[in-house]
Design an enzyme around this catalytic site. Structure first.
Site, short mmCIF file in Angstrom:
data_model
loop_
_atom_site.label_atom_id
_atom_site.label_comp_id
_atom_site.label_asym_id
_atom_site.label_seq_id
_atom_site.Cartn_x
_atom_site.Cartn_y
_atom_site.Cartn_z
N HIS A 232 0.85 -1.19 0.00
CA HIS A 232 0.00 0.00 0.00
C HIS A 232 0.88 1.24 0.00
CE1 HIS A 232 0.82 -0.53 4.27
NE2 HIS A 232 0.18 0.56 4.60
N HIS B 22 1.14 3.93 1.96
CA HIS B 22 1.56 4.69 3.14
C HIS B 22 3.09 4.84 3.13
CE1 HIS B 22 -2.30 4.13 5.75
NE2 HIS B 22 -2.30 5.27 5.10
N ASP C 174 5.54 4.76 5.21
CA ASP C 174 6.50 3.81 5.83
C ASP C 174 6.67 2.54 5.01
OD1 ASP C 174 3.77 3.36 6.70
OD2 ASP C 174 4.49 2.03 8.28
N HIS C 175 5.95 2.43 3.90
CA HIS C 175 6.10 1.26 3.03
C HIS C 175 6.70 1.61 1.67
CE1 HIS C 175 3.71 -1.58 5.60
NE2 HIS C 175 3.44 -0.42 6.15
N ASP D 78 -0.54 -4.05 5.85
CA ASP D 78 -1.24 -3.67 7.08
C ASP D 78 -2.71 -4.02 6.95
OD1 ASP D 78 1.22 -2.58 7.42
OD2 ASP D 78 0.55 -0.52 7.74
N HIS E 297 5.99 -5.68 11.68
CA HIS E 297 5.28 -4.40 11.83
C HIS E 297 4.99 -4.18 13.33
CE1 HIS E 297 2.41 -1.14 10.64
NE2 HIS E 297 3.18 -1.08 9.57
ZN LIG Z 1 -0.30 1.42 6.52
#
Ligand SMILES: [Zn+2]
EC number: 3.1.26.11
Length: 309
Positions: A63, A65, A67-68, A216, A274
């Site tokens: 995804h 976001h 942090d990815h 996530d 995570h």
């Molecule tokens: Zn996320």
């Protein structure tokens, strides 16, 4: 086949854990490494491993976001600076928007890559089988997060049985073209009239491995479907036992929910990643202990840890 965890933290980097990324090392199988997510600093973590960036042939993003994905522009640029090494193309799979993020970052920073990137974007309506090669098939399905997010199921195709050359020699088969025929499953008759049944000399095909790597997510049936009978399930554990309500509000799972998914899907092993920086080392052993009451073969992974599949 190994998984090496490059970043196992949730949301933001901490001293012990970097943000999300892991490498599926398929060096023996296809001489490639596949990255799953690429949080900021992934290239620094890779420097602490034996992974050669040029071997990274595919990147799968769960995804969008930060942090990815914030590690992508840096990793892609550094991958170009490998003196004396052949420049090889790269494939990026991910939600719609990943192409524009990468191309915009490269364009505004004046970065020019000497290799090609092939983008494979998908949305809710174009999931399912996203990749098939002669050795692997990869499926993606939508999970339940605060933005569009997927999990991946990587299925290795069954491995052909191997020819028992010693046994053939012992049976009096001369080394040569007959070996090839038998290997292809043909029965043969030797000059002296001996019948050789191919099936007696070829081991049964071995089932390929199944690796499930989720982004996530709240607890959802899609996770179970992606993980059915997997050899390894990598599942987020942003929260701990008792935090189910807050996990739900933030689009995440607890260790207990991850363990329930593993149990329902009948996987062989569960690896939790995570992990929030709130958890100290005594909390980490508790995370594992609690999850093990639901699914026994569970382990909380650390950055740079390598797990053989
Ligand atoms: Zn996320």
């Amino acid at each position: 086949m190994d998984i090496q965890f490059l970043g196992t933290g949730a949301g933001q980097p901490s001293k012990a854990r970097n943000v999300s990324s892991l490498a599926l090392k398929l060096l023996d199988e296809i001489n490639e490494v596949w990255l799953f997510d690429c949080g900021e600093g992934t290239q620094n973590r890779i420097l602490e491993t034996t992974i050669r960036p040029r071997k990274v042939s595919k990147i799968f993003i769960t995804h969008l976001h930060g942090d990815h994905i914030f590690g992508l522009p840096g990793f892609l640029s550094s991958r170009a600076f490998q003196a004396n090494e052949e420049q090889t193309d790269l494939d990026i799979y991910g939600p719609q928007g990943i192409k524009s993020f990468v191309l915009t970052s490269l364009r505004v920073s004046g970065s020019r890559l000497p290799y090609r990137i092939h983008f494979h974007e998908f949305d809710q309506d174009s999931l399912g089988k996203i990749l098939e090669t002669d050795k692997f098939t990869v499926y993606a399905e939508e999970l339940d997060h605060t933005i569009f997010c997927v999990g991946y199921r990587v299925m290795q195709k069954d491995l052909e049985g191997t020819l028992d050359a010693e046994k053939l020699k012992a049976a009096g088969v001369p080394f040569g073209p007959l070996f090839g025929k038998i290997k292809n499953g043909q029965d043969v008759v030797l000059d002296d009239g001996t019948e050789i049944k191919a099936a007696d000399y070829i081991s049964a095909p071995r089932p390929g491995k199944i690796i499930t790597i989720l982004g996530d997510t709240r607890k959802t049936n899609a996770s179970v479907r992606l993980a059915v009978n997997a050899d390894v399930l990598v599942h987020e554990s942003t929260y701990g036992k008792g935090d189910e309500k807050i996990a739900r509000n933030h689009g995440h799972s607890t260790n207990m929910q991850a363990a329930q998914v593993a149990e329902e899907a009948g996987v062989k092993r569960l690896l939790l990643n995570h992990i929030s920086a709130r958890f100290l080392s005594k909390d980490i052993s508790q995370l594992k202990k609690d999850a093990a009451t639901v699914f026994e073969n569970v382990h909380v992974v650390k950055d740079l840890e390598e797990v053989e599949i």
